[in-house]
Design a protein around this motif. Structure first.
Motif, PDB file in Angstrom:
ATOM      1  N   LEU A  64       0.770  -1.149   0.016  1.00 17.88           N
ATOM      2  CA  LEU A  64       0.025   0.095  -0.160  1.00 17.88           C
ATOM      3  C   LEU A  64       0.832   1.298   0.011  1.00 17.88           C
ATOM      4  N   ASP A  65       0.608   2.258  -0.932  1.00 17.31           N
ATOM      5  CA  ASP A  65       1.086   3.468  -1.054  1.00 17.31           C
ATOM      6  C   ASP A  65       0.309   4.411  -0.556  1.00 17.31           C
ATOM      7  N   ILE A  66       0.326   5.153   0.390  1.00 16.27           N
ATOM      8  CA  ILE A  66      -0.547   6.135   1.014  1.00 16.27           C
ATOM      9  C   ILE A  66       0.160   7.567   1.149  1.00 16.27           C
ATOM     10  N   SER A  67       1.395   7.529   0.557  1.00 18.66           N
ATOM     11  CA  SER A  67       2.459   8.712   0.716  1.00 18.66           C
ATOM     12  C   SER A  67       1.719  10.070   0.303  1.00 18.66           C
ATOM     13  N   GLY A  68       2.114  11.022   0.946  1.00 19.74           N
ATOM     14  CA  GLY A  68       1.230  12.345   0.461  1.00 19.74           C
ATOM     15  C   GLY A  68      -0.135  12.495   0.924  1.00 19.74           C
ATOM     16  N   ASN A  69      -0.621  12.063   1.862  1.00 21.08           N
ATOM     17  CA  ASN A  69      -1.955  11.918   2.290  1.00 21.08           C
ATOM     18  C   ASN A  69      -2.096  12.467   3.798  1.00 21.08           C
ATOM     19  N   PRO A  70      -2.888  13.537   4.111  1.00 21.21           N
ATOM     20  CA  PRO A  70      -3.003  13.685   5.612  1.00 21.21           C
ATOM     21  C   PRO A  70      -3.746  12.853   6.409  1.00 21.21           C
ATOM     22  N   MET A  71      -3.168  11.588   6.534  1.00 21.15           N
ATOM     23  CA  MET A  71      -3.743  10.419   6.978  1.00 21.15           C
ATOM     24  C   MET A  71      -3.083  10.051   8.394  1.00 21.15           C
ATOM     25  N   CYS A  72      -3.841   9.740   9.391  1.00 21.38           N
ATOM     26  CA  CYS A  72      -3.413   9.247  10.822  1.00 21.38           C
ATOM     27  C   CYS A  72      -4.209   8.097  11.381  1.00 21.38           C
ATOM     28  N   GLY A  73      -3.663   7.712  12.463  1.00 23.54           N
ATOM     29  CA  GLY A  73      -4.671   6.639  13.290  1.00 23.54           C
ATOM     30  C   GLY A  73      -3.793   5.219  13.118  1.00 23.54           C
ATOM     31  N   PRO A  74      -4.308   4.245  13.996  1.00 21.80           N
ATOM     32  CA  PRO A  74      -3.861   2.975  13.992  1.00 21.80           C
ATOM     33  C   PRO A  74      -3.541   2.346  12.377  1.00 21.80           C
ATOM     34  N   LEU A  75      -2.224   1.489  12.441  1.00 22.57           N
ATOM     35  CA  LEU A  75      -2.417   0.850  11.113  1.00 22.57           C
ATOM     36  C   LEU A  75      -2.640  -0.551  11.318  1.00 22.57           C
ATOM     37  N   PRO A  76      -3.334  -1.242  10.374  1.00 22.32           N
ATOM     38  CA  PRO A  76      -3.598  -2.554  10.669  1.00 22.32           C
ATOM     39  C   PRO A  76      -2.297  -3.493  10.445  1.00 22.32           C
ATOM     40  N   LYS A  77      -2.320  -4.713  10.875  1.00 20.60           N
ATOM     41  CA  LYS A  77      -1.438  -5.599  10.792  1.00 20.60           C
ATOM     42  C   LYS A  77      -1.383  -6.248   9.547  1.00 20.60           C
ATOM     43  N   LEU A  78      -0.993  -5.607   8.305  1.00 16.29           N
ATOM     44  CA  LEU A  78      -1.014  -6.343   6.986  1.00 16.29           C
ATOM     45  C   LEU A  78      -0.054  -7.376   6.863  1.00 16.29           C
ATOM     46  N   GLN A  79      -0.687  -8.451   6.029  1.00 15.06           N
ATOM     47  CA  GLN A  79       0.254  -9.572   5.887  1.00 15.06           C
ATOM     48  C   GLN A  79       1.479  -9.378   5.141  1.00 15.06           C
ATOM     49  N   THR A  80       1.641  -8.485   4.316  1.00 11.17           N
ATOM     50  CA  THR A  80       2.760  -7.999   3.702  1.00 11.17           C
ATOM     51  C   THR A  80       2.756  -6.649   4.255  1.00 11.17           C
ATOM     52  N   PRO A  81       3.663  -6.103   5.115  1.00 10.94           N
ATOM     53  CA  PRO A  81       3.334  -4.666   5.388  1.00 10.94           C
ATOM     54  C   PRO A  81       4.493  -3.629   4.750  1.00 10.94           C
ATOM     55  N   VAL A  82       4.029  -3.377   3.666  1.00 12.70           N
ATOM     56  CA  VAL A  82       4.668  -2.427   3.076  1.00 12.70           C
ATOM     57  C   VAL A  82       3.713  -1.387   2.940  1.00 12.70           C
ATOM     58  N   TYR A  84       4.253   2.548   2.083  1.00 11.27           N
ATOM     59  CA  TYR A  84       5.193   3.881   1.639  1.00 11.27           C
ATOM     60  C   TYR A  84       4.796   5.088   2.321  1.00 11.27           C
ATOM     61  N   ASP A  85       5.112   5.585   3.426  1.00 12.83           N
ATOM     62  CA  ASP A  85       4.820   6.827   3.838  1.00 12.83           C
ATOM     63  C   ASP A  85       5.701   7.286   5.041  1.00 12.83           C
ATOM     64  N   ASN A  86       6.523   8.460   5.079  1.00 10.11           N
ATOM     65  CA  ASN A  86       7.295   8.700   6.273  1.00 10.11           C
ATOM     66  C   ASN A  86       6.494   9.789   6.926  1.00 10.11           C
ATOM     67  N   THR A  87       5.371  10.069   6.625  1.00 11.56           N
ATOM     68  CA  THR A  87       4.624  11.303   7.377  1.00 11.56           C
ATOM     69  C   THR A  87       3.216  10.702   8.115  1.00 11.56           C
ATOM     70  N   TYR A  88       2.872   9.475   7.860  1.00 11.27           N
ATOM     71  CA  TYR A  88       1.930   8.693   8.469  1.00 11.27           C
ATOM     72  C   TYR A  88       1.991   8.678  10.063  1.00 11.27           C
ATOM     73  N   SER A  89       0.994   9.338  10.621  1.00 11.62           N
ATOM     74  CA  SER A  89       1.164   9.390  12.139  1.00 11.62           C
ATOM     75  C   SER A  89      -0.056   8.341  12.856  1.00 11.62           C
ATOM     76  N   THR A  90       0.680   7.661  13.781  1.00 14.33           N
ATOM     77  CA  THR A  90      -0.308   6.370  14.412  1.00 14.33           C
ATOM     78  C   THR A  90      -1.147   7.221  15.361  1.00 14.33           C
ATOM     79  N   THR A  91      -1.176   8.582  15.779  1.00 11.95           N
ATOM     80  CA  THR A  91      -1.934   9.196  16.576  1.00 11.95           C
ATOM     81  C   THR A  91      -2.538  10.297  15.932  1.00 11.95           C
ATOM     82  N   CYS A  92      -3.619  10.785  15.890  1.00 10.00           N
ATOM     83  CA  CYS A  92      -4.384  11.878  15.347  1.00 10.00           C
ATOM     84  C   CYS A  92      -4.420  13.173  16.204  1.00 10.00           C
TER      85      CYS A  92
END
Length: 92
Positions: A64-82, A84-92
């Motif tokens: 999953l590539d979600i780079s460049g989106n103002p997203m935040c929150g918990p991330l699911p445990k994906l089977q293939t955890p790839v 791509y986003d350096n700015t995703y915040s797990t807290t909002c």
């Protein structure tokens, strides 16, 4: 302008979805967890908000590539955890 919406039934045969830099607004749909063949999704460079739905953990091969989106929150445990986003915040 983004292309028209595609019915979920037509996407069920796809293994990749690209909708990067369309300036799309909103959230990632929980219903897309039913796209079990989905292996790659690029939605980078949009205006998506919220978090990646926890139901997406059921997608066995998702990269999953979600780079460049103002997203935040918990991330699911994906089977293939790839994710791509350096700015995703797990807290909002």
């Amino acid at each position: 302008m983004p292309p028209p919406a595609v019915p979920l039934s037509l996407l069920s045969f796809k293994d990749s979805v690209t909708s990067s830099s369309w300036n799309s607004l909103g959230t990632l749909p929980d219903a897309w967890s039913m796209l079990t063949k989905l292996a790659q999704m690029d939605v980078g460079g949009n205006q998506l908000t919220g978090s990646v739905p926890s139901s997406w953990a059921s997608l066995p091969n998702l990269q999953l590539d979600i780079s460049g989106n103002p997203m935040c929150g918990p991330l699911p445990k994906l089977q293939t955890p790839v994710i791509y986003d350096n700015t995703y915040s797990t807290t909002c």
